[in-house]
Design a protein around this motif. Sequence first.
Motif, PDB file in Angstrom:
ATOM      1  N   ILE A   1      46.950  52.208  -5.102  1.00  0.00           N
ATOM      2  CA  ILE A   1      45.944  52.182  -4.046  1.00  0.00           C
ATOM      3  C   ILE A   1      46.566  51.548  -2.798  1.00  0.00           C
ATOM      4  O   ILE A   1      47.100  50.435  -2.860  1.00  0.00           O
ATOM      5  CB  ILE A   1      44.703  51.386  -4.473  1.00  0.00           C
ATOM      6  N   THR A   2      46.512  52.275  -1.707  1.00  0.00           N
ATOM      7  CA  THR A   2      46.975  51.763  -0.419  1.00  0.00           C
ATOM      8  C   THR A   2      45.804  51.789   0.540  1.00  0.00           C
ATOM      9  O   THR A   2      45.074  52.787   0.600  1.00  0.00           O
ATOM     10  CB  THR A   2      48.123  52.622   0.143  1.00  0.00           C
ATOM     11  N   GLN A   3      45.608  50.716   1.275  1.00  0.00           N
ATOM     12  CA  GLN A   3      44.509  50.715   2.233  1.00  0.00           C
ATOM     13  C   GLN A   3      44.849  49.865   3.449  1.00  0.00           C
ATOM     14  O   GLN A   3      45.661  48.941   3.390  1.00  0.00           O
ATOM     15  CB  GLN A   3      43.208  50.244   1.586  1.00  0.00           C
TER      16      GLN A   3
ATOM     17  N   ARG B   1      48.550  47.073  -0.743  1.00  0.00           N
ATOM     18  CA  ARG B   1      48.869  48.021  -1.808  1.00  0.00           C
ATOM     19  C   ARG B   1      48.627  47.349  -3.160  1.00  0.00           C
ATOM     20  O   ARG B   1      49.063  46.218  -3.389  1.00  0.00           O
ATOM     21  CB  ARG B   1      50.326  48.483  -1.736  1.00  0.00           C
TER      22      ARG B   1
ATOM     23  N   ASN C   1      46.571  49.564  -9.103  1.00  0.00           N
ATOM     24  CA  ASN C   1      45.471  50.437  -9.528  1.00  0.00           C
ATOM     25  C   ASN C   1      44.148  49.774  -9.158  1.00  0.00           C
ATOM     26  O   ASN C   1      44.127  48.683  -8.556  1.00  0.00           O
ATOM     27  CB  ASN C   1      45.538  50.729 -11.032  1.00  0.00           C
ATOM     28  N   ASN C   2      43.044  50.401  -9.535  1.00  0.00           N
ATOM     29  CA  ASN C   2      41.719  49.866  -9.227  1.00  0.00           C
ATOM     30  C   ASN C   2      41.465  48.527  -9.897  1.00  0.00           C
ATOM     31  O   ASN C   2      40.811  47.653  -9.322  1.00  0.00           O
ATOM     32  CB  ASN C   2      40.638  50.866  -9.649  1.00  0.00           C
TER      33      ASN C   2
ATOM     34  N   LEU D   1      42.985  45.852  -7.782  1.00  0.00           N
ATOM     35  CA  LEU D   1      42.182  45.607  -6.582  1.00  0.00           C
ATOM     36  C   LEU D   1      40.935  44.800  -6.924  1.00  0.00           C
ATOM     37  O   LEU D   1      40.589  43.847  -6.221  1.00  0.00           O
ATOM     38  CB  LEU D   1      41.800  46.934  -5.939  1.00  0.00           C
TER      39      LEU D   1
ATOM     40  N   GLU E   1      40.918  53.843   2.839  1.00  0.00           N
ATOM     41  CA  GLU E   1      41.774  54.121   1.680  1.00  0.00           C
ATOM     42  C   GLU E   1      42.704  55.263   2.051  1.00  0.00           C
ATOM     43  O   GLU E   1      42.260  56.316   2.517  1.00  0.00           O
ATOM     44  CB  GLU E   1      40.935  54.484   0.464  1.00  0.00           C
TER      45      GLU E   1
ATOM     46  N   ASN F   1      45.879  58.075   1.578  1.00  0.00           N
ATOM     47  CA  ASN F   1      46.548  58.994   0.660  1.00  0.00           C
ATOM     48  C   ASN F   1      47.925  59.344   1.208  1.00  0.00           C
ATOM     49  O   ASN F   1      48.092  59.569   2.415  1.00  0.00           O
ATOM     50  CB  ASN F   1      45.731  60.277   0.497  1.00  0.00           C
TER      51      ASN F   1
ATOM     52  N   TYR G   1      49.852  58.732   6.569  1.00  0.00           N
ATOM     53  CA  TYR G   1      48.831  58.818   5.536  1.00  0.00           C
ATOM     54  C   TYR G   1      47.656  59.661   6.041  1.00  0.00           C
ATOM     55  O   TYR G   1      47.358  59.680   7.243  1.00  0.00           O
ATOM     56  CB  TYR G   1      48.270  57.436   5.199  1.00  0.00           C
TER      57      TYR G   1
ATOM     58  N   GLU H   1      41.124  58.830   3.068  1.00  0.00           N
ATOM     59  CA  GLU H   1      40.204  59.357   2.060  1.00  0.00           C
ATOM     60  C   GLU H   1      38.819  59.593   2.659  1.00  0.00           C
ATOM     61  O   GLU H   1      38.250  58.728   3.323  1.00  0.00           O
ATOM     62  CB  GLU H   1      40.098  58.370   0.893  1.00  0.00           C
TER      63      GLU H   1
END
Length: 210
Positions: A2-4, A55, A58-59, A62, A90, A92, A154, A157
Amino acid sequence: MITQIVKFDIKLEKIEEFKEALLNDQRGSKNDDGCLELRLFQDKKQPNIIFAYERFKNNDALTHHASQPYTAVVFDLLETSAQSAPLVMELNDTTPSPLHENNPKSANEEDDIFIIFFIFKIKPGYREKILNQFEIHIPSTRAQEAGNIIFDLYTVEGQDDTFAVYEHWRKESDVWDIHFNQPYAVETGKLMNEAVVGELEQYMNFVTEF
């Protein structure tokens, strides 16, 4: 993974307190299993604008980070410090994907690092053209420009009209004097002038890491 990017708009009188809370959260995150990266930035022209680039493996990672006491302090402080709700984007990966830990480049002590968040919206019909052009632009930038450290594109989302470019350069002139004069960057610039909604400058945030 997960990147945000999280964008905060903070009251001027609360900025230093909020930054300290974020720094404490960053220090705590180093012990969080599954937190791969958490970097903090402040806009040079609008000091009330702060970004977190994050980063997670996974969920679950986070969720674990969000449940920690040092993160709770940030959430609590937002209630009195924020001028609006944080914008959480979020991200991608696109092609070529971000290099992250596999990036052969890193900052040198003498570098005067220049960092950009360029988060922009495009007109209908341009999404694939943008993606195709950056498939040329990104590897060329990484391979041919010594002044570039990070160049990642990126998608966002849930927002088909939005892209985020995340860039680190060794110095500012590497962008204006060298990068934008490269043939592939000239072609990208022509496409962006057609595709982007409004003026490009409105989407550019020049930031300092803290």
